[in-house]
Design an enzyme around this catalytic site. Structure first.
Site, PDB file in Angstrom:
ATOM      1  N   ASN A 120       0.876  -1.179   0.000  1.00 57.15           N
ATOM      2  CA  ASN A 120       0.000   0.000   0.000  1.00 57.15           C
ATOM      3  C   ASN A 120       0.911   1.225   0.000  1.00 57.15           C
ATOM      4  OD1 ASN A 120      -1.793   2.043   0.516  1.00 57.15           O
ATOM      5  ND2 ASN A 120      -2.365   1.335   2.570  1.00 57.15           N
ATOM      6  N   LYS A 174       0.164   4.264  -0.388  1.00 56.72           N
ATOM      7  CA  LYS A 174      -0.471   5.458   0.179  1.00 56.72           C
ATOM      8  C   LYS A 174      -0.176   6.679  -0.690  1.00 56.72           C
ATOM      9  CE  LYS A 174      -0.286   3.265   4.675  1.00 56.72           C
ATOM     10  NZ  LYS A 174      -0.185   3.390   6.134  1.00 56.72           N
ATOM     11  N   HIS A 217      -9.469   0.977   4.934  1.00 55.99           N
ATOM     12  CA  HIS A 217      -8.194   1.207   5.629  1.00 55.99           C
ATOM     13  C   HIS A 217      -8.437   2.171   6.792  1.00 55.99           C
ATOM     14  CE1 HIS A 217      -4.138   2.535   6.518  1.00 55.99           C
ATOM     15  NE2 HIS A 217      -3.720   1.428   5.921  1.00 55.99           N
ATOM     16  N   GLU A 234      -6.938   4.633   7.768  1.00 59.20           N
ATOM     17  CA  GLU A 234      -6.779   6.055   7.420  1.00 59.20           C
ATOM     18  C   GLU A 234      -8.035   6.569   6.714  1.00 59.20           C
ATOM     19  OE1 GLU A 234      -2.987   5.539   5.531  1.00 59.20           O
ATOM     20  OE2 GLU A 234      -2.143   5.025   7.487  1.00 59.20           O
ATOM     21  N   GLU A 293      -5.173  -4.948  10.812  1.00 56.92           N
ATOM     22  CA  GLU A 293      -4.163  -3.894  10.955  1.00 56.92           C
ATOM     23  C   GLU A 293      -4.427  -3.111  12.235  1.00 56.92           C
ATOM     24  OE1 GLU A 293      -2.264  -2.817   6.959  1.00 56.92           O
ATOM     25  OE2 GLU A 293      -4.020  -1.566   7.191  1.00 56.92           O
ATOM     26  N   GLY A 314       2.568   2.353  10.724  1.00 58.97           N
ATOM     27  CA  GLY A 314       3.485   3.468  10.536  1.00 58.97           C
ATOM     28  C   GLY A 314       4.193   3.913  11.803  1.00 58.97           C
ATOM     29  N   SER A 345       3.568  -2.039  10.375  1.00 59.44           N
ATOM     30  CA  SER A 345       5.020  -2.063  10.583  1.00 59.44           C
ATOM     31  C   SER A 345       5.661  -3.422  10.306  1.00 59.44           C
ATOM     32  CB  SER A 345       5.380  -1.584  11.996  1.00 59.44           C
ATOM     33  OG  SER A 345       4.951  -0.250  12.176  1.00 59.44           O
TER      34      SER A 345
HETATM   35  P1  PGA Z   1       2.913   0.294   7.642  1.00 62.46           P
HETATM   36  O1  PGA Z   1       1.434   0.486   7.038  1.00 62.46           O
HETATM   37  O2  PGA Z   1       3.461  -0.977   7.076  1.00 62.46           O
HETATM   38  O3  PGA Z   1       3.658   1.530   7.182  1.00 62.46           O
HETATM   39  O4  PGA Z   1       2.762   0.242   9.127  1.00 62.46           O
HETATM   40  C1  PGA Z   1       0.582  -0.607   6.870  1.00 62.46           C
HETATM   41  C2  PGA Z   1      -0.728  -0.139   6.293  1.00 62.46           C
HETATM   42  O5  PGA Z   1      -1.196   0.953   6.640  1.00 62.46           O
HETATM   43  O6  PGA Z   1      -1.337  -0.851   5.472  1.00 62.46           O
END
Ligand code: PGA
Length: 248
Positions: free
Chosen positions: A9, A11, A93, A95, A163, A169, A208
């Site tokens: 992803n 983003k 997601h 976000e 997640e 992140g 992460s």
């Molecule tokens: P990350 O994000 O690997 O940067 O923690 C995962 C995600 O949001 O799908």
């Protein structure tokens, strides 16, 4: 046997040149045995799909609209994604839930619409740190999957991504045991509604994931791969994660 999947992803990152370079590098890698999916910023999607037409990479979007067409400024439909060769889309997601106030009902509706259009939806669920510390993880996930379970008839082939919001992140990863516990619980919730579907349901872990922890996480019985944010932007890291997902 569930085939492992690793989805990147991207983003809101990169540009036209860096996206092309990343795809070129992935094209020349050995990804046999793993479904590898790239979800770039939408503006680059069609171009990257055309660029990678000779390879085994799959491409998806980071979101999809509920509507097929009409006066919905800024939105993109599942049929449009199919039209340019996308095979999947991320939905729900954290976000999107957080910054665009997407409800679990809307996420389930988007999931149904995307699946009906022939896209593979990757549906994200996860609790915040506050919710985990209050002992409410299962309750929160239950609320998030309830509308999905109501629609389960049309949802063969969906992918679930666990997640934990506190791990996205942040550099903090759920331990392999913590993630396995939630994955097994999620699968059991689906099993209660449709046993056959639960056994074939691919459940990804996200938050992460990096080369140093991927093998441990992917070795868990109910973890079928990962949804990768930050590390998917670094070719060597993403490929190391893909390698960790390969069946032995
Ligand atoms: P990350 O994000 O690997 O940067 O923690 C995962 C995600 O949001 O799908």
């Amino acid at each position: 046997m569930r085939k492992p999947m690793v989805a990147g992803n991207w983003k809101l990152n990169g540009n036209r040149a860096s996206s092309a370079a990343l795809v070129d590098a992935l094209m020349s890698a050995d990804i046999a045995g793993v479904d590898v999916l790239i979800c770039p910023p939408l503006v680059y999607l069609a171009e990257l799909i055309a660029r990678a037409s000779a390879g085994g990479l799959g491409f998806g979007s980071q979101d999809v609209d509920l509507h097929a067409e009409g006066a919905f400024t800024g939105e993109i439909s599942a049929a449009m994604l199919r039209d340019v060769g996308a095979t999947a889309c991320i939905v729900g997601h954290s976000e999107r839930r957080q910054y665009h106030a997407e409800s679990s009902r809307l996420v389930a509706d988007k999931t149904r619409v995307a699946a009906a259009a022939g896209l593979q939806p990757i549906v994200c669920v996860g609790e915040t740190l506050e919710e985990r510390e209050a002992g409410r993880t299962e309750w929160v996930l239950q609320q998030q999957i309830a509308p999905l379970l109501e629609d389960l008839g049309g949802l063969d082939g969906i992918v679930l991504a666990y997640e934990p919001v506190w791990a996205i992140g942040t550099g903090k990863t759920a331990s392999a045991a913590q993630a396995q516990e939630v994955h097994a619980w999620l699968r059991s919730e689906f099993r209660a509604v449709n046993a056959k579907m639960a056994d074939s349901l691919v459940i990804l872990y996200g938050g992460s994931v990096k080369p140093s922890n991927a093998a441990d996480i992917f070795a868990q019985r109910d973890i079928d791969g990962g949804l990768i944010g930050g590390a998917s932007l670094v070719v060597a890291d993403f490929l190391a994660i893909v390698a960790a997902a390969k069946p032995l």
